[in-house]
Design a protein around this motif. Structure first.
Motif, mmCIF file in Angstrom:
data_model
loop_
_atom_site.group_PDB
_atom_site.id
_atom_site.type_symbol
_atom_site.label_atom_id
_atom_site.label_comp_id
_atom_site.label_asym_id
_atom_site.label_seq_id
_atom_site.Cartn_x
_atom_site.Cartn_y
_atom_site.Cartn_z
ATOM 1 N N LYS A 1 1.114 85.042 73.906
ATOM 2 C CA LYS A 1 -0.008 85.180 72.975
ATOM 3 C C LYS A 1 -0.321 86.656 72.725
ATOM 4 C CE LYS A 1 -2.178 80.789 74.291
ATOM 5 N NZ LYS A 1 -3.358 80.137 74.919
ATOM 6 N N GLN A 2 0.032 87.499 73.698
ATOM 7 C CA GLN A 2 -0.184 88.936 73.564
ATOM 8 C C GLN A 2 1.102 89.685 73.237
ATOM 9 O OE1 GLN A 2 -3.290 90.141 73.667
ATOM 10 N NE2 GLN A 2 -4.018 88.056 74.072
ATOM 11 N N ASN A 3 2.227 89.145 73.717
ATOM 12 C CA ASN A 3 3.512 89.815 73.501
ATOM 13 C C ASN A 3 4.569 88.755 73.185
ATOM 14 O OD1 ASN A 3 5.913 91.229 73.577
ATOM 15 N ND2 ASN A 3 5.370 92.434 75.384
ATOM 16 N N GLN B 1 8.172 84.568 74.418
ATOM 17 C CA GLN B 1 8.559 83.265 73.876
ATOM 18 C C GLN B 1 9.992 82.907 74.281
ATOM 19 O OE1 GLN B 1 7.536 82.192 69.793
ATOM 20 N NE2 GLN B 1 6.272 84.043 69.650
ATOM 21 N N GLU B 2 10.858 83.902 74.267
ATOM 22 C CA GLU B 2 12.250 83.662 74.653
ATOM 23 C C GLU B 2 12.338 83.228 76.116
ATOM 24 O OE1 GLU B 2 16.548 86.015 74.810
ATOM 25 O OE2 GLU B 2 14.836 86.902 73.760
ATOM 26 N N MET B 3 11.510 83.856 76.952
ATOM 27 C CA MET B 3 11.500 83.491 78.369
ATOM 28 C C MET B 3 10.985 82.064 78.551
ATOM 29 S SD MET B 3 9.805 85.652 81.501
ATOM 30 C CE MET B 3 10.766 87.092 81.033
ATOM 31 N N ALA C 1 5.704 67.360 87.921
ATOM 32 C CA ALA C 1 6.441 68.072 86.865
ATOM 33 C C ALA C 1 6.011 67.520 85.511
ATOM 34 C CB ALA C 1 7.942 67.922 87.068
ATOM 35 N N VAL C 2 4.849 67.946 85.060
ATOM 36 C CA VAL C 2 4.305 67.468 83.788
ATOM 37 C C VAL C 2 3.581 68.623 83.103
ATOM 38 C CG1 VAL C 2 2.255 66.583 85.012
ATOM 39 C CG2 VAL C 2 2.763 65.797 82.687
ATOM 40 N N GLU C 3 3.830 68.768 81.823
ATOM 41 C CA GLU C 3 3.162 69.811 81.038
ATOM 42 C C GLU C 3 2.880 69.264 79.649
ATOM 43 O OE1 GLU C 3 1.000 72.323 80.501
ATOM 44 O OE2 GLU C 3 2.152 73.252 82.132
ATOM 45 N N ILE C 4 1.755 69.677 79.109
ATOM 46 C CA ILE C 4 1.334 69.247 77.780
ATOM 47 C C ILE C 4 1.270 70.476 76.869
ATOM 48 C CG2 ILE C 4 -0.437 68.043 76.446
ATOM 49 C CD1 ILE C 4 0.839 66.326 78.638
ATOM 50 N N ILE C 5 1.878 70.365 75.702
ATOM 51 C CA ILE C 5 1.832 71.453 74.721
ATOM 52 C C ILE C 5 1.304 70.880 73.412
ATOM 53 C CG2 ILE C 5 3.163 73.157 73.422
ATOM 54 C CD1 ILE C 5 5.120 73.278 75.706
ATOM 55 N N ALA D 1 2.068 78.425 66.839
ATOM 56 C CA ALA D 1 1.833 79.853 67.096
ATOM 57 C C ALA D 1 3.012 80.508 67.806
ATOM 58 C CB ALA D 1 0.560 80.028 67.922
ATOM 59 N N MET D 2 3.979 79.691 68.256
ATOM 60 C CA MET D 2 5.127 80.205 69.013
ATOM 61 C C MET D 2 6.432 79.792 68.321
ATOM 62 S SD MET D 2 3.767 81.684 71.694
ATOM 63 C CE MET D 2 2.047 81.813 72.187
ATOM 64 N N PRO D 3 6.732 80.349 67.156
ATOM 65 C CA PRO D 3 7.901 79.884 66.385
ATOM 66 C C PRO D 3 9.232 80.087 67.103
ATOM 67 C CG PRO D 3 6.993 81.911 65.462
ATOM 68 C CD PRO D 3 6.001 81.424 66.459
ATOM 69 N N LEU D 4 9.380 81.180 67.854
ATOM 70 C CA LEU D 4 10.644 81.415 68.560
ATOM 71 C C LEU D 4 10.855 80.373 69.654
ATOM 72 C CD1 LEU D 4 10.586 85.320 68.895
ATOM 73 C CD2 LEU D 4 11.802 83.929 67.202
ATOM 74 N N PHE D 5 9.790 80.098 70.393
ATOM 75 C CA PHE D 5 9.876 79.079 71.440
ATOM 76 C C PHE D 5 10.123 77.706 70.828
ATOM 77 C CE2 PHE D 5 7.550 75.673 73.672
ATOM 78 C CZ PHE D 5 8.310 75.614 74.837
#
Length: 321
Positions: free
Chosen positions: A20-22, A26-28, A88-92, A99-103
């Motif tokens: 969000k700052q750099n 996103q690649e990482m 092992a669960v994550e919500i996006i 906001a994260m086009p590369l990711f």
């Protein structure tokens, strides 16, 4: 393996926050997304692709022992090891993805071009409640099956949280024979009676607070995707259907009872220690035990584990959905 899947998703989330700052992060984040997929693949088609940690017959996850003679044996111990895939669960949400086009581009490329990996993780391509996307090791059917066992009072569910080992093994010890030696795992709700690991093998029945805390958090995350559409019996076979959010609250309530006073003014964690239960100089000074008896809840092990049993403060805080 499940811990590493959780770790990959945690690092992905941190990378997205940093992005969000750099934007370079996103690649990482995309790399950790990919790592998560490959860990899911290892759990499903590990080694030479001939074994799966999920057992269809028992509807549970087990460790697999690979011996030098190239034999793989499922160690059918119903323990918290089989519950860790819940973590092992994550919500996006859609807003973050936009906001994260590369990711997003990397994630969708993997889903499209590595379908054998994408099919292993739950509902990434199907937005749920609030246009959210779910990353999880567990598809809906497996989640229900695992929760049915976890929320069974004859197995994992105790009056004070989730036991580290199913009570099923009280009458059905697991025995593994290596050569002429039998290795036995039996339900033991209190201190270990084994000399293994220097006698510090206290995972065979007690309630461990940090594991329970992660279970509560994971259920809340699943709820943020499924919403009220996913209900499960709590406890199992009770006929009482609750949402995952309600189950999380109910489990938190059981954990809180360890240190809160009951109707008689006694704290289960203090057990039969009358000085701690009744002495005005001690009764209101809490001890944060390392783990708790799987049947009656009295505190065991070290009594200064504020680093994890202190998590009760978070569970006691009012929560807003």
């Amino acid at each position: 393996t499940s811990w590493m899947a959780m770790y990959a998703l945690n690092l992905m989330r941190m990378a997205l926050e940093l992005a969000k700052q750099n934007p370079v992060y996103q690649e990482m984040a995309g790399k950790f997304f990919e790592h998560f997929l490959y860990i899911a693949d290892a759990m499903t088609r590990g080694g030479d692709g001939k074994f799966n940690l999920w057992d269809e017959e028992d509807q549970f996850y087990y460790d697999v022992l690979h011996t030098p003679d190239n034999v793989r044996t499922k160690l059918k111990v119903r323990s918290i090891v089989g519950l860790i895939p819940l973590f092992a669960v994550e919500i996006i949400d859609e807003e973050l993805l936009n906001a994260m086009p590369l990711f997003a581009r990397r994630a969708w490329w993997l889903v499209t071009n590595r379908p054998h990996l994408a099919q292993l993780v739950s509902r990434w391509q199907e937005p749920g409640k609030g246009a959210r996307h779910l990353l999880s090791l567990m598809r809906r059917s497996r989640l229900k099956a695992l929760l049915r066992r976890m929320l069974d009072e004859s197995e994992f569910l105790s009056e004070y949280g989730i036991r580290a080992l199913s009570r099923y093994h009280d009458e059905h010890p697991y025995v593994y024979r290596a050569g002429k030696t039998d290795f036995v795992v039996q339900y033991l709700p209190g201190e270990s009676d084994s000399g293994m690991f220097g006698g510090n093998s206290n995972w065979r029945g007690p309630v461990w607070f940090p594991i329970n805390f992660l279970i509560v958090e994971s259920l809340q995350r699943f709820y943020s995707y499924y919403g009220d559409s996913f209900k499960i019996e709590y406890p199992t076979r009770s006929g009482n259907l609750l949402t995952l959010n309600q189950v999380a609250d109910a489990l938190a309530g059981r954990l809180n009872k360890l240190l809160l006073k009951d109707a008689e003014g006694r704290r289960p964690a203090f057990g039969q220690n009358e000085m701690l239960q009744t002495d005005p100089h001690f009764k209101d000074y809490l001890l944060f035990h390392e783990y708790f008896h799987g049947d009656d809840g009295h505190g065991l092990g070290a009594n200064h584990q504020t680093g994890w049993t202190g998590l009760i403060a978070k569970l006691l805080q009012p929560r807003h959905d």
